[in-house]
Design a protein around this motif. Sequence first.
Motif, short mmCIF file in Angstrom:
data_model
loop_
_atom_site.label_atom_id
_atom_site.label_comp_id
_atom_site.label_asym_id
_atom_site.label_seq_id
_atom_site.Cartn_x
_atom_site.Cartn_y
_atom_site.Cartn_z
N ALA A 130 71.85 100.92 50.19
CA ALA A 130 71.59 100.42 48.84
C ALA A 130 72.45 99.20 48.53
CB ALA A 130 71.86 101.53 47.82
N PHE A 131 73.70 99.22 48.95
CA PHE A 131 74.59 98.07 48.73
C PHE A 131 74.03 96.84 49.44
CE2 PHE A 131 78.07 95.28 49.83
CZ PHE A 131 78.82 95.22 48.67
N ILE A 132 73.63 96.99 50.70
CA ILE A 132 73.14 95.85 51.47
C ILE A 132 71.81 95.34 50.91
CG2 ILE A 132 72.33 95.13 53.74
CD1 ILE A 132 74.28 97.16 54.94
N ILE A 133 70.91 96.24 50.57
CA ILE A 133 69.62 95.83 50.01
C ILE A 133 69.81 95.17 48.66
CG2 ILE A 133 67.45 96.70 49.07
CD1 ILE A 133 67.37 98.73 51.30
N GLY A 134 70.67 95.75 47.82
CA GLY A 134 70.92 95.17 46.50
C GLY A 134 71.51 93.77 46.60
N ALA A 135 72.45 93.59 47.54
CA ALA A 135 73.05 92.27 47.71
C ALA A 135 72.04 91.26 48.23
CB ALA A 135 74.24 92.37 48.68
N SER A 136 71.23 91.66 49.21
CA SER A 136 70.25 90.75 49.79
C SER A 136 69.13 90.42 48.81
CB SER A 136 69.68 91.37 51.06
OG SER A 136 68.62 90.59 51.57
N PHE A 137 68.78 91.39 47.97
CA PHE A 137 67.65 91.21 47.06
C PHE A 137 67.86 90.01 46.15
CE2 PHE A 137 65.54 92.77 43.00
CZ PHE A 137 64.28 92.33 43.39
N ILE A 175 77.12 87.11 41.55
CA ILE A 175 78.31 86.33 41.18
C ILE A 175 78.58 85.25 42.23
CG2 ILE A 175 80.82 86.44 40.85
CD1 ILE A 175 80.38 89.30 39.78
N GLY A 176 78.52 85.62 43.50
CA GLY A 176 78.76 84.66 44.57
C GLY A 176 77.56 83.83 44.94
N ARG A 177 76.40 84.21 44.41
CA ARG A 177 75.15 83.50 44.65
C ARG A 177 74.80 83.42 46.14
NH1 ARG A 177 74.66 78.76 40.02
NH2 ARG A 177 75.06 80.17 38.26
N HIS A 178 75.15 84.48 46.85
CA HIS A 178 74.84 84.54 48.28
C HIS A 178 75.05 85.98 48.73
CE1 HIS A 178 74.51 83.46 52.47
NE2 HIS A 178 74.28 82.20 52.15
N THR A 179 74.18 86.43 49.64
CA THR A 179 74.34 87.78 50.19
C THR A 179 75.68 87.95 50.87
OG1 THR A 179 71.95 87.88 50.57
CG2 THR A 179 73.31 89.51 51.71
N ALA A 180 76.12 86.89 51.55
CA ALA A 180 77.39 86.96 52.28
C ALA A 180 78.57 87.20 51.34
CB ALA A 180 77.60 85.68 53.08
N ALA A 181 78.44 86.80 50.09
CA ALA A 181 79.54 87.01 49.14
C ALA A 181 79.78 88.50 48.93
CB ALA A 181 79.21 86.33 47.81
N ALA A 182 78.70 89.25 48.74
CA ALA A 182 78.84 90.68 48.54
C ALA A 182 79.33 91.36 49.82
CB ALA A 182 77.51 91.29 48.10
#
Length: 335
Positions: free
Chosen positions: A128-135, A230-237
């Motif tokens: 869920a964390f990865i999908i939420g960040a990528s979404f 916040i980071g405007r990128h999946t990599a930020a999360a």
Amino acid sequence: MGTVSLYTAETRRLSKRRFTRFFVLIALIVLGLLAGGTAYTHEKTTARTRAAAEAAADRAYQEQLGYAEQARQDCRKDPTSYGGNCDGISPPTRDQISAEQFLTPPFDFRADFPALVIAWAALLALVAFIIGASFVGAEWNSGGMMNLLLWRPQRLRVLSTKLSALLTWLAGLGVLSGAAWTGLFWLIATLRGSTAGMTPGAWQSLGLTGLRGLGLVLMAGAIGFGAASIGRHTAAALGVAIGVIVIFQFGLAIVLELARVRFYEAYLLPAWIGAWMVKSYDVVDYRAPCVYSATNSCEPPVLTITWQMAGGLFAAVSIIIVGVAMWTIRKRDIT
């Protein structure tokens, strides 16, 4: 009507993303392997399996008798190699080799399944964390968010609708996978173990554990979504997650232990996740002076983290991260 169409579009987009399907598939494969391994390593105890275990115990006992006799003969030839005490060489008694040692354990649904609910929740929370960040992160990175806000300039409404679609989708995934997980292990217990003892109270306790697991999944998804926004990128999360694990878990644990901080485990994430899932977690300080009581002579001091405390912490972190994400999309430039 516009909000409803945006919500539907975001839900459809989330469901059709290859990234989402890939990680859901990975999670299902891991859960399937765990279920298969559980079924393979457990077996219902029957008259046939117990008779086979008794026969195996008899064979093991006869082997031990043979080993002991051979050792005594070797000792008589060279007593010094056995310390000169040949009479002290003796095999174990028959009751020391029980049939239970040769039985494949049955899967006890009531005793064993709660731990598997925690495993399901932990894996699904990670996904869920990865999908939420990528979404949301992928949309920021590709410029899709900027294009969307050109024709729908309500920034807070757009981001909150995306978050609502994500959490609703994760809730559906959690409910469906949790029901399938429970049914699968009920079948395993029926075929290769026991379902005895599942009273209404036991089902209620199991259901509450599952609900807390679902809450963990939703909070993980919201945190990943907020951090990526916040980071405007999946990599930020993902960078935040790696930092928390490496720096604030392993590194902090080493520093706190070297500094002899009291109850240092209470500063680490696993203790709070454990408290949330199993209702309480005891952090024991073995280095502190023991506490004397009338019933126990000396017990080390204990700090108990309750599920209410853990839930409050997780909710606060989720609200803060999502709140900051809402504030940044409202205040910062979109370009």
